[in-house]
Design an enzyme around this catalytic site. Structure first.
Site, PDB file in Angstrom:
ATOM      1  N   GLU A  42       0.829  -1.207   0.000  1.00  0.00           N
ATOM      2  CA  GLU A  42       0.000   0.000   0.000  1.00  0.00           C
ATOM      3  C   GLU A  42       0.865   1.259   0.000  1.00  0.00           C
ATOM      4  O   GLU A  42       0.516   2.269  -0.627  1.00  0.00           O
ATOM      5  CB  GLU A  42      -0.936  -0.004   1.208  1.00  0.00           C
ATOM      6  CG  GLU A  42      -1.833  -1.229   1.303  1.00  0.00           C
ATOM      7  CD  GLU A  42      -1.196  -2.400   2.043  1.00  0.00           C
ATOM      8  OE1 GLU A  42      -1.888  -3.402   2.260  1.00  0.00           O
ATOM      9  OE2 GLU A  42      -0.008  -2.296   2.414  1.00  0.00           O
ATOM     10  N   TYR A 111      10.592 -11.636   6.877  1.00  0.00           N
ATOM     11  CA  TYR A 111       9.865 -10.577   7.581  1.00  0.00           C
ATOM     12  C   TYR A 111      10.143 -10.589   9.079  1.00  0.00           C
ATOM     13  O   TYR A 111      10.318 -11.648   9.682  1.00  0.00           O
ATOM     14  CB  TYR A 111       8.358 -10.745   7.374  1.00  0.00           C
ATOM     15  CG  TYR A 111       7.879 -10.506   5.968  1.00  0.00           C
ATOM     16  CD1 TYR A 111       7.634  -9.229   5.496  1.00  0.00           C
ATOM     17  CD2 TYR A 111       7.651 -11.584   5.103  1.00  0.00           C
ATOM     18  CE1 TYR A 111       7.181  -9.008   4.200  1.00  0.00           C
ATOM     19  CE2 TYR A 111       7.194 -11.377   3.806  1.00  0.00           C
ATOM     20  CZ  TYR A 111       6.965 -10.090   3.367  1.00  0.00           C
ATOM     21  OH  TYR A 111       6.515  -9.882   2.086  1.00  0.00           O
ATOM     22  N   ASN A 173      -3.381  -9.327  -3.684  1.00  0.00           N
ATOM     23  CA  ASN A 173      -2.016  -9.354  -3.166  1.00  0.00           C
ATOM     24  C   ASN A 173      -1.851 -10.444  -2.101  1.00  0.00           C
ATOM     25  O   ASN A 173      -1.522 -10.178  -0.944  1.00  0.00           O
ATOM     26  CB  ASN A 173      -1.661  -7.982  -2.585  1.00  0.00           C
ATOM     27  CG  ASN A 173      -0.256  -7.553  -2.940  1.00  0.00           C
ATOM     28  OD1 ASN A 173       0.669  -8.354  -2.922  1.00  0.00           O
ATOM     29  ND2 ASN A 173      -0.097  -6.277  -3.245  1.00  0.00           N
ATOM     30  N   ARG A 175      -1.048 -13.202   0.558  1.00  0.00           N
ATOM     31  CA  ARG A 175       0.024 -13.568   1.474  1.00  0.00           C
ATOM     32  C   ARG A 175      -0.455 -14.754   2.304  1.00  0.00           C
ATOM     33  O   ARG A 175      -0.866 -14.613   3.452  1.00  0.00           O
ATOM     34  CB  ARG A 175       0.390 -12.399   2.395  1.00  0.00           C
ATOM     35  CG  ARG A 175       0.947 -11.166   1.706  1.00  0.00           C
ATOM     36  CD  ARG A 175       2.329 -11.428   1.114  1.00  0.00           C
ATOM     37  NE  ARG A 175       2.944 -10.201   0.634  1.00  0.00           N
ATOM     38  CZ  ARG A 175       2.743  -9.654  -0.565  1.00  0.00           C
ATOM     39  NH1 ARG A 175       1.920 -10.267  -1.413  1.00  0.00           N
ATOM     40  NH2 ARG A 175       3.345  -8.545  -0.921  1.00  0.00           N
ATOM     41  N   ASP A 266       2.293  -3.564  -7.642  1.00  0.00           N
ATOM     42  CA  ASP A 266       1.952  -2.258  -7.068  1.00  0.00           C
ATOM     43  C   ASP A 266       2.068  -1.172  -8.126  1.00  0.00           C
ATOM     44  O   ASP A 266       1.232  -0.269  -8.200  1.00  0.00           O
ATOM     45  CB  ASP A 266       2.880  -1.942  -5.887  1.00  0.00           C
ATOM     46  CG  ASP A 266       2.862  -3.027  -4.825  1.00  0.00           C
ATOM     47  OD1 ASP A 266       1.805  -3.672  -4.666  1.00  0.00           O
ATOM     48  OD2 ASP A 266       3.894  -3.233  -4.170  1.00  0.00           O
TER      49      ASP A 266
END
Length: 318
Positions: A42, A111, A173, A175, A266
């Site tokens: 985003e 992450y 998107n 995940r 994106d």
């Protein structure tokens, strides 16, 4: 309904992270030096739209730490409105590591976001007045998956935006690692898509979420549920677009060398959203999405290849 002259063109919500990108090609385990930048689907879209001259607002929580201050500075530098960015003194800003891949393959990503400031965002932080000050809301399937509270926030923001008359775009998107199960992911994202005017799935995402194999079938699934338009991303092959009255294929843009595939979707969203808000036809908006997505993969960072208006004009002429 939405005001005739809104203060903002687009608002979006998500988790912004600091990204440490490896500077040597190879496995992430072997990387010895990294460049610091930012990440978050985003956030990438917000940056891309702002560089094209749209007035963009971003909703999130950042830790009151050096990572959070860095992201806040990036938002300011890119001209993105920070009124709804909360600085959290109790929880940290998330970050991630990304390998470098010079052969065009997808990089390895690690992450570090559990318990982050953004994951603690609450519905009580939403401002209906701020929401109503925009023309358009862009959502992805990421932030809705982070925690139960962020899911509640995203769904409430979608509902308030719909009530306020904003148009809404949605990029799934996917995940899968953020969800407890595939079934939960599919049900939740299909629920979110019902708020959306424009749905922007990748081909494989569309197949998984709709249970339909063809681009025609994927588009019909969302149109049957109230979407005004669907654009299916086909990678190098371009994109397929569909509305209740027209549909077609837009060819991809050839790229001689792929530096980094992360952020291409994106960039595509930036092109489609900006194009539709500027009154382009669905075909022309998809073509702009293809052009920006192709430009993004030729740069090493998630947002490095997002063009300014002058750079977009040069792309169009080329």
């Amino acid at each position: 309904m939405n005001t005739p002259n809104p203060a903002l063109d687009v608002i979006t919500i998500g988790e912004a992270m600091v990204l440490f990108a490896a500077q040597q090609a190879g496995p992430l385990d072997d990387a010895s030096s990294f460049a610091r930048t930012t990440a978050g689907a985003e956030l990438n879209v917000a940056i891309g739209l702002a560089r094209l001259g749209l007035r963009v607002g971003y909703l999130t929580r950042l830790g009151q730490d050096l990572f959070g201050r860095h992201i806040a500075a990036v938002l300011s530098r890119e001209g993105i409105d920070r009124q709804q960015v909360v600085m959290d003194a109790e929880h940290p800003t998330g970050f991630m590591l990304k390998s470098r891949s010079d052969d065009g393959s997808d990089p390895q990503i690690q992450y570090f976001r559990k318990g982050s400031a953004a994951s603690h965002m609450q519905v009580g932080e939403l401002s209906s007045a701020y929401c109503a000050s925009a023309r358009h809301l862009h959502l992805t399937g990421i932030f809705v998956a982070v925690t139960p509270s962020t899911r509640e926030v995203v769904l409430e923001l979608a509902a308030r935006s719909r009530a306020a008359g904003l148009s809404i775009s949605f990029d799934p998107n996917l995940r899968p690692a953020l969800w407890r199960s595939k079934d939960e992911m599919v049900a939740s994202l299909n629920q979110l898509s019902t708020f959306s005017d424009w749905v922007l799935p990748g081909l494989e995402e569309g197949r998984l979420l709709t249970g339909r194999d063809s681009v025609q079938g994927i588009a019909d699934f969302y149109l049957e549920r109230g979407a005004q338009g669907v654009v299916v991303k086909l990678g190098p092959e371009g994109a397929f677009y569909a509305t209740p009255t027209e549909r077609g294929h837009v060819a991809g843009v050839p790229v001689t060398r792929v530096m980094d595939t992360v952020g291409a979707g994106d960039g595509f969203a930036v092109g489609v959203i900006s194009g539709l808000l500027e009154g382009l036809t669905p075909a022309a908006a998809a073509a702009r999405g293809n052009a920006i997505g192709a430009r993004v993969v030729q740069f090493p960072g998630d947002a490095d290849g997002l063009p300014t208006r002058a750079e977009l004009d040069a792309l169009r002429k080329a």
